[in-house]
Design a protein around this motif. Structure first.
Motif, PDB file in Angstrom:
ATOM      1  N   ASP A  79       0.829  -1.206   0.000  1.00 21.26           N
ATOM      2  CA  ASP A  79       0.000   0.000   0.000  1.00 21.26           C
ATOM      3  C   ASP A  79       0.865   1.259   0.000  1.00 21.26           C
ATOM      4  OD1 ASP A  79      -1.810  -2.010   0.356  1.00 21.26           O
ATOM      5  OD2 ASP A  79      -2.936  -1.016   1.932  1.00 21.26           O
ATOM      6  N   ASP A  80       1.870   1.299   0.878  1.00 19.99           N
ATOM      7  CA  ASP A  80       2.709   2.491   0.978  1.00 19.99           C
ATOM      8  C   ASP A  80       3.579   2.681  -0.260  1.00 19.99           C
ATOM      9  OD1 ASP A  80       1.731   3.307   3.414  1.00 19.99           O
ATOM     10  OD2 ASP A  80       3.296   2.334   4.591  1.00 19.99           O
ATOM     11  N   THR A  81       4.040   1.596  -0.856  1.00 22.41           N
ATOM     12  CA  THR A  81       4.856   1.714  -2.070  1.00 22.41           C
ATOM     13  C   THR A  81       4.036   2.263  -3.227  1.00 22.41           C
ATOM     14  OG1 THR A  81       6.260  -0.138  -1.367  1.00 22.41           O
ATOM     15  CG2 THR A  81       6.313   0.466  -3.699  1.00 22.41           C
ATOM     16  N   VAL A  82       2.857   1.680  -3.444  1.00 27.98           N
ATOM     17  CA  VAL A  82       1.988   2.143  -4.526  1.00 27.98           C
ATOM     18  C   VAL A  82       1.545   3.580  -4.275  1.00 27.98           C
ATOM     19  CG1 VAL A  82      -0.233   1.794  -5.687  1.00 27.98           C
ATOM     20  CG2 VAL A  82       1.199  -0.178  -5.103  1.00 27.98           C
ATOM     21  N   GLY A  83       1.117   3.855  -3.056  1.00 31.04           N
ATOM     22  CA  GLY A  83       0.654   5.200  -2.730  1.00 31.04           C
ATOM     23  C   GLY A  83       1.745   6.247  -2.884  1.00 31.04           C
ATOM     24  N   PHE A  84       2.963   5.899  -2.459  1.00 29.13           N
ATOM     25  CA  PHE A  84       4.088   6.828  -2.560  1.00 29.13           C
ATOM     26  C   PHE A  84       4.405   7.149  -4.012  1.00 29.13           C
ATOM     27  CE2 PHE A  84       8.771   7.272  -3.021  1.00 29.13           C
ATOM     28  CZ  PHE A  84       8.918   8.500  -2.398  1.00 29.13           C
ATOM     29  N   ILE A  85       4.437   6.140  -4.864  1.00 33.40           N
ATOM     30  CA  ILE A  85       4.760   6.350  -6.280  1.00 33.40           C
ATOM     31  C   ILE A  85       3.670   7.182  -6.972  1.00 33.40           C
ATOM     32  CG2 ILE A  85       5.046   5.202  -8.507  1.00 33.40           C
ATOM     33  CD1 ILE A  85       6.341   2.868  -6.972  1.00 33.40           C
ATOM     34  N   LEU A  86       2.420   6.811  -6.768  1.00 32.70           N
ATOM     35  CA  LEU A  86       1.328   7.507  -7.456  1.00 32.70           C
ATOM     36  C   LEU A  86       1.151   8.929  -6.946  1.00 32.70           C
ATOM     37  CD1 LEU A  86      -1.359   4.670  -7.741  1.00 32.70           C
ATOM     38  CD2 LEU A  86       0.312   5.415  -9.446  1.00 32.70           C
ATOM     39  N   HIS A  87       1.208   9.120  -5.637  1.00 27.79           N
ATOM     40  CA  HIS A  87       1.074  10.470  -5.087  1.00 27.79           C
ATOM     41  C   HIS A  87       2.232  11.358  -5.534  1.00 27.79           C
ATOM     42  CE1 HIS A  87      -2.574  10.735  -2.978  1.00 27.79           C
ATOM     43  NE2 HIS A  87      -2.141  11.173  -1.803  1.00 27.79           N
ATOM     44  N   SER A  88       3.444  10.820  -5.500  1.00 28.57           N
ATOM     45  CA  SER A  88       4.602  11.611  -5.912  1.00 28.57           C
ATOM     46  C   SER A  88       4.477  12.045  -7.362  1.00 28.57           C
ATOM     47  CB  SER A  88       5.895  10.805  -5.718  1.00 28.57           C
ATOM     48  OG  SER A  88       6.111  10.511  -4.357  1.00 28.57           O
ATOM     49  N   ALA A  89       3.933  11.169  -8.211  1.00 29.30           N
ATOM     50  CA  ALA A  89       3.748  11.512  -9.626  1.00 29.30           C
ATOM     51  C   ALA A  89       2.790  12.683  -9.791  1.00 29.30           C
ATOM     52  CB  ALA A  89       3.236  10.300 -10.390  1.00 29.30           C
ATOM     53  N   LEU A  90       1.915  12.896  -8.809  1.00 32.51           N
ATOM     54  CA  LEU A  90       0.957  14.007  -8.842  1.00 32.51           C
ATOM     55  C   LEU A  90       1.424  15.191  -7.996  1.00 32.51           C
ATOM     56  CD1 LEU A  90      -2.346  11.940  -8.490  1.00 32.51           C
ATOM     57  CD2 LEU A  90      -1.415  12.953 -10.585  1.00 32.51           C
ATOM     58  N   LEU A  91       2.696  15.151  -7.586  1.00 27.71           N
ATOM     59  CA  LEU A  91       3.287  16.195  -6.747  1.00 27.71           C
ATOM     60  C   LEU A  91       2.556  16.339  -5.415  1.00 27.71           C
ATOM     61  CD1 LEU A  91       4.232  18.966  -9.352  1.00 27.71           C
ATOM     62  CD2 LEU A  91       5.722  17.297  -8.234  1.00 27.71           C
ATOM     63  N   VAL A  92       2.176  15.206  -4.854  1.00 23.89           N
ATOM     64  CA  VAL A  92       1.539  15.168  -3.533  1.00 23.89           C
ATOM     65  C   VAL A  92       2.449  14.392  -2.585  1.00 23.89           C
ATOM     66  CG1 VAL A  92      -0.456  14.384  -2.207  1.00 23.89           C
ATOM     67  CG2 VAL A  92      -0.763  15.220  -4.546  1.00 23.89           C
ATOM     68  N   PRO A  93       2.773  14.945  -1.424  1.00 23.80           N
ATOM     69  CA  PRO A  93       3.649  14.252  -0.464  1.00 23.80           C
ATOM     70  C   PRO A  93       2.887  13.131   0.251  1.00 23.80           C
ATOM     71  CG  PRO A  93       2.926  16.331   0.469  1.00 23.80           C
ATOM     72  CD  PRO A  93       2.382  16.280  -0.933  1.00 23.80           C
ATOM     73  N   TYR A  94       3.127  11.897  -0.131  1.00 27.06           N
ATOM     74  CA  TYR A  94       2.306  10.766   0.293  1.00 27.06           C
ATOM     75  C   TYR A  94       2.247  10.598   1.815  1.00 27.06           C
ATOM     76  CZ  TYR A  94       0.825   5.990   1.248  1.00 27.06           C
ATOM     77  OH  TYR A  94       0.188   4.891   1.773  1.00 27.06           O
ATOM     78  N   PHE A  95       3.402  10.433   2.444  1.00 26.82           N
ATOM     79  CA  PHE A  95       3.392  10.162   3.881  1.00 26.82           C
ATOM     80  C   PHE A  95       2.931  11.388   4.670  1.00 26.82           C
ATOM     81  CE2 PHE A  95       6.416   6.992   2.260  1.00 26.82           C
ATOM     82  CZ  PHE A  95       5.849   5.843   2.792  1.00 26.82           C
ATOM     83  N   SER A  96       3.251  12.576   4.175  1.00 30.21           N
ATOM     84  CA  SER A  96       2.795  13.797   4.840  1.00 30.21           C
ATOM     85  C   SER A  96       1.275  13.834   4.905  1.00 30.21           C
ATOM     86  CB  SER A  96       3.324  15.023   4.085  1.00 30.21           C
ATOM     87  OG  SER A  96       4.715  14.951   3.922  1.00 30.21           O
ATOM     88  N   ILE A  97       0.642  13.531   3.776  1.00 30.52           N
ATOM     89  CA  ILE A  97      -0.812  13.523   3.718  1.00 30.52           C
ATOM     90  C   ILE A  97      -1.376  12.340   4.505  1.00 30.52           C
ATOM     91  CG2 ILE A  97      -2.779  13.148   2.160  1.00 30.52           C
ATOM     92  CD1 ILE A  97      -1.789  15.972   2.143  1.00 30.52           C
ATOM     93  N   LYS A  98      -0.715  11.203   4.420  1.00 28.02           N
ATOM     94  CA  LYS A  98      -1.196  10.017   5.135  1.00 28.02           C
ATOM     95  C   LYS A  98      -1.335  10.308   6.628  1.00 28.02           C
ATOM     96  CE  LYS A  98       0.164   5.291   6.402  1.00 28.02           C
ATOM     97  NZ  LYS A  98       1.128   4.183   6.187  1.00 28.02           N
TER      98      LYS A  98
END
Length: 383
Positions: free
Chosen positions: A119-138
């Motif tokens: 979950d974290d790997t997929v979320g990190f890659i996809l969010h980063s591609a949209l210029l969204v900080p994944y773990f920050s938002i999580k």
């Protein structure tokens, strides 16, 4: 955009008979979260790695096909069809980006699979591609779900009380002023939230989602904020290299404008799920988790319900059970409606009308005059 998607929900006609502006009850519900869980078929709580990845592939395929058509054929079109084609591309691609954001958001709730690292790997890659900080938002988003509609504890969509309104609101209480504020909120809302915690919790000092030492986060989370920032730096560098090769205008057309449309649709959906005249907010003397979680509104985004993975029309359920994957959300929502009764809020008002109404009427919150519910606040608009 709205009003055309009732076919996705078999009980929508019944819901529309209820006055959508009728205030939801603020008394403690006659049911518990355990009662609600029992009403949901057990299979709705099961996550499928294969099925979740199917939606990732589906959304990325839509993005890829749209990109191929735009980059291969648009330059062959005569004016003005070429310009119209680019506008259509921006809208389609922007909505596809929002669908990808919804999957990433689901990863942050551990609703994507049974494996947190996946979950974290997929979320990190996809969010980063949209210029969204994944773990920050999580992490900040988890605080939103822990304190939904608490004026003292919620992390996002925290309304102001009248005395806290910025100075410019008294000059914007007119159609032109509202339009300017609405356009600003839709286009810059996500950026302002990430950089300044705009509409978020007041921490008494500057709070930024890119800052590992922001008051939003604790010591255990700070390393992951650095990792989120690294993902954004990597994405920015990739687009920088592409801009050197293809030109800045090409990057803006292919990526920048769809990203802007994505941010507009994201603000639109989340704003309408959490802003409605029928929904109360509570201070610390009255708030509890269940009533806060129930205080959101399901909306009908028409054909976009599916594009957005039913994020907007099953949001009440999402606040009750964040780990239910989106492909079970409609079934689970229909299962809990009879139990929730008046505590379930749905508004089928066409989206463009609802957006203008909410932006005009939901300016700040305050207690009802003479009310005995001292800790209950409702949206008002008299300035």
């Amino acid at each position: 955009m709205g009003g055309g998607g009732n076919m996705s929900n078999p009980t929508a006609k019944t819901e529309l008979k209820k006055n959508p502006l009728q205030r939801m009850p603020t008394s403690k519900p006659p049911f518990t979260i355990g009662d609600i869980k029992k009403a949901i078929p057990p299979h709705c709580f099961k996550r499928s790695l294969i099925r979740s990845f199917y939606y990732v592939v589906r959304d990325l395929s839509l993005v890829s096909v749209s990109y191929y058509i735009a980059s291969t054929y648009f330059h062959l079109l005569p004016s003005p069809y070429c310009y119209l084609a680019w506008v259509a591309y921006w809208i389609v691609q922007g909505c596809a980006f929002t669908g990808i954001w919804m999957i990433s958001h689901e990863c942050g709730h551990h609703a994507f699979s049974d494996y947190p690292w996946v979950d974290d790997t997929v979320g990190f890659i996809l969010h980063s591609a949209l210029l969204v900080p994944y773990f920050s938002i999580k992490y900040s988003h988890s605080r939103h779900h822990s304190h939904t509609n608490s004026l003292d504890g919620d992390q996002t969509h925290v309304p102001k009380i009248k005395s806290e309104l910025p100075w410019f609101y008294k000059y914007s209480n007119n159609p032109l002023g509202r339009i300017l504020l609405l356009v600003t909120a839709l286009t810059l809302g996500t950026f302002l939230y990430l950089t300044t915690n705009f509409t978020g919790k007041n921490y008494g000092r500057f709070a930024c989602h890119f800052d590992p030492y922001a008051p939003i986060y604790n010591d255990r989370e700070r390393l992951w904020i650095y990792i989120s920032d690294a993902g954004l730096v990597a994405t920015t560098y990739v687009w920088y290299r592409i801009a050197l090769a293809q030109g800045l205008a090409w990057v803006v057309c292919i990526y920048g404008m769809p990203l802007l449309i994505h941010n507009v649709t994201l603000v639109l959906v989340t704003y309408l799920n959490h802003t409605h005249p029928s929904v109360p907010h509570y201070d610390s003397s009255e708030w509890d988790w269940l009533r806060g979680a129930l205080a959101s509104v399901d909306r009908d985004f028409g054909l976009l319900n599916k594009v957005f993975h039913n994020f907007g029309d099953t949001h009440v359920l999402h606040h009750l059970f964040t780990a239910i994957p989106h492909y079970h959300a409609l079934e689970a929502t229909n299962a809990i409606k009879p139990l929730l009764g008046e505590y379930y809020q749905f508004d089928g008002t066409p989206i463009y009308k609802a957006l203008w109404r909410e932006f005009s009427e939901c300016i700040y919150v305050e207690k009802d005059e003479g009310s005995h519910d001292n800790g209950v606040f409702w949206f008002k608009n008299k300035l």
